[in-house]
Scaffold this motif. Structure first.
Motif, PDB file in Angstrom:
ATOM      1  N   LYS A 155       3.380   1.771  -1.815  1.00 29.55           N
ATOM      2  CA  LYS A 155       3.865   2.029  -3.165  1.00 29.55           C
ATOM      3  C   LYS A 155       2.877   2.844  -4.006  1.00 29.55           C
ATOM      4  N   ARG A 156       1.697   3.093  -3.477  1.00 28.89           N
ATOM      5  CA  ARG A 156       0.678   3.830  -4.234  1.00 28.89           C
ATOM      6  C   ARG A 156       1.094   5.280  -4.438  1.00 28.89           C
ATOM      7  N   VAL A 164       0.829  -1.205   0.000  1.00 28.21           N
ATOM      8  CA  VAL A 164       0.000   0.000   0.000  1.00 28.21           C
ATOM      9  C   VAL A 164       0.866   1.259   0.000  1.00 28.21           C
ATOM     10  N   ASN A 222       5.086   7.725  -4.240  1.00 24.40           N
ATOM     11  CA  ASN A 222       4.653   6.724  -3.267  1.00 24.40           C
ATOM     12  C   ASN A 222       3.990   7.429  -2.092  1.00 24.40           C
ATOM     13  N   SER A 223       3.574   6.659  -1.100  1.00 24.86           N
ATOM     14  CA  SER A 223       2.762   7.202  -0.006  1.00 24.86           C
ATOM     15  C   SER A 223       3.556   7.477   1.264  1.00 24.86           C
TER      16      SER A 223
END
Length: 468
Positions: free
Chosen positions: A38-39, A36, A51-52
């Motif tokens: 990597k979003r 998650v 990324n996040s």
């Protein structure tokens, strides 16, 4: 939440951490789905973090005397760029020389804008070399006025929004000092605009109007009955300076530039001197009770005024309860051991972020309070992202100790104990002792070990002189 006694970090496994979370009844979720992180995160059209994971503004107090990035500043941001985070929130930058919290604080001006542009080119170059050509971190510059903590020449030169009996002596505010006048505040708004335009010229993706940790803008939010003017008293008056400044900056920079705010939503400070606190908090025994009614109302108004990015915070690192801002294992010299378990401090910060994100779903909210969790911080961050409790996960002190934490999460799927922040407060101790040039004493000892020792030597020498 069940109150528990203070304990230092001692978890050898994720299961041990989960067991203590369950024992204490704190609201902290964990998830091993690190994908998650990597979003990509789109903040505004044309400005997307790859990324996040975000780096929160952690001040190194190591710029050149003219306010431009110094040698250690460039080293730090080069390491952070190679570290892989999708967003780098560059530390406090004073809007005026007189607004500096220390002599080596950043201060962007017409004469040094080119040096900031050079730093940004370096950041983007180093990030691409480390993470690939498609990796371009979003870069935000934090604009600040240090208010009562102004020390541009290394000695106290406070500018106050109002008097505060809990803070005045600590900031060397004289009993007869006049609070800053309304016309001076209105002039400062234009200084924020000028700084924002220079930041855009230098190549930043956005600016932050800093309103946390009891610097000037945060202090104005808490001027309940302490200030009789159009910038004090009612909610509308107390929030007027921040909202007017945001709107003026937004008009000047346009819609293609990110407008951010690092906002205290809970001062953990006795009422009526604290913002976001319960009216029952009239002494030091109940300072942990919040009242989010006004802060959440302000968050909605900031969203309406054009803020796209927000990072909430709490507490005052200069006050007696720094764990509200940064859960810790070891207190500063002369500070008490916290009265609560660090997991309770962490859970509070997570809860504040959840409330802010729910209040303003169109704003990307960056969560904080992760560093005390060390190698397990990524699992808490993943859970908060999965559940929509925050738009990004933010690292503060961890970035000093472990500048490549994001890269290890994204590429190796874990964090390594030998690199992590140990919440020892030594980075803050340097700032208390010397006021300049701080970093991680433990993981970056070659650079900051000698500085830390010099600060301790000076402090102890002065303490000895004062007892003679």
């Amino acid at each position: 939440m069940n109150k528990a006694g203070f304990e230092r970090f001692h978890y050898a496994t994720l299961e041990e951490l989960q067991a203590d979370i369950d024992r204490l009844g704190v609201d902290i979720l964990l998830s091993e789905n690190l994908d998650v992180m990597k979003r990509p995160v789109t903040i505004i059209r044309g400005k997307t973090a790859p990324n996040s994971i975000a780096i929160l503004p952690m001040e190194g107090c190591d710029s050149n005397p003219d306010g431009s990035p110094g040698e250690l500043t460039l080293r730090r941001y080069g390491r952070l760029a190679r570290g892989g985070a999708g967003l780098i929130w560059v530390e406090a930058c004073a809007i005026l020389p007189s607004a500096k919290a220390n002599p080596l604080q950043m201060q962007l001006n017409r004469e040094n804008v080119g040096k900031f542009a050079d730093m940004l080119r370096m950041i983007r170059r180093e990030a691409a070399q480390s993470m690939g050509d498609g990796h371009v971190p979003v870069c935000i510059l934090q604009l600040t006025h240090s208010g009562r903590y102004s020390k541009p020449e290394g000695v106290a030169a406070p500018v106050i929004g109002h008097h505060d009996p809990w803070l005045d002596n600590r900031a060397e505010v004289a009993p007869g000092q006049e609070p800053i006048r309304d016309e001076a505040l209105e002039a400062l708004q234009e200084d924020y605009v000028r700084a924002a335009l220079l930041a855009k010229e230098a190549g930043f993706d956005g600016v932050d109007i800093k309103a946390c940790h009891r610097y000037l803008v945060n202090e104005l939010l808490a001027g309940f009955t302490r200030r009789d003017s159009r910038y004090g008293g009612s909610f509308e008056n107390r929030t007027r300076f921040l909202l007017e400044t945001v709107k003026k900056v937004k008009k000047a920079v346009g819609d293609d530039f990110i407008l951010a705010c690092r906002l205290n939503v809970f001062d953990a400070h006795p009422y009526p001197y604290g913002w976001g606190v319960s009216r029952e908090n009239t002494d030091l025994r109940k300072i942990y009770t919040s009242d989010m009614t006004e802060p959440l109302r302000l968050v909605s108004l900031l969203e309406e005024a054009g803020v796209n990015l927000l990072s909430n915070s709490g507490g005052n690192p200069y006050y007696l309860n720094p764990e509200v801002t940064r859960p810790l294992d070891y207190s500063l010299v002369g500070f008490p051991t916290p009265a609560e378990h660090p997991l309770e401090s962490t859970a509070r910060l997570f809860a504040l972020t959840r409330m802010v994100q729910a209040q303003a779903p169109k704003i990307v909210v960056i969560g904080n309070g992760y560093s005390w969790l060390r190698r397990y911080s990524c699992y808490a961050g993943a859970a908060n992202l999965e559940h929509g409790f925050a738009g990004m996960m933010g690292f503060g002190r961890m970035a000093f100790a472990y500048p490549d934490a994001a890269r290890d999460i994204l590429l190796k799927g874990k964090l390594f104990p030998e690199k992590e922040c140990i919440a020892c407060s030594k980075c803050t101790q340097i700032m208390r002792d010397l006021g300049v040039r701080t970093g991680c004493v433990i993981r970056d000892f070659r650079y900051y070990g000698p500085i830390y020792r010099e600060g301790r030597r000076r402090f102890e020498s002065q303490a000895c002189d004062n007892t003679k």
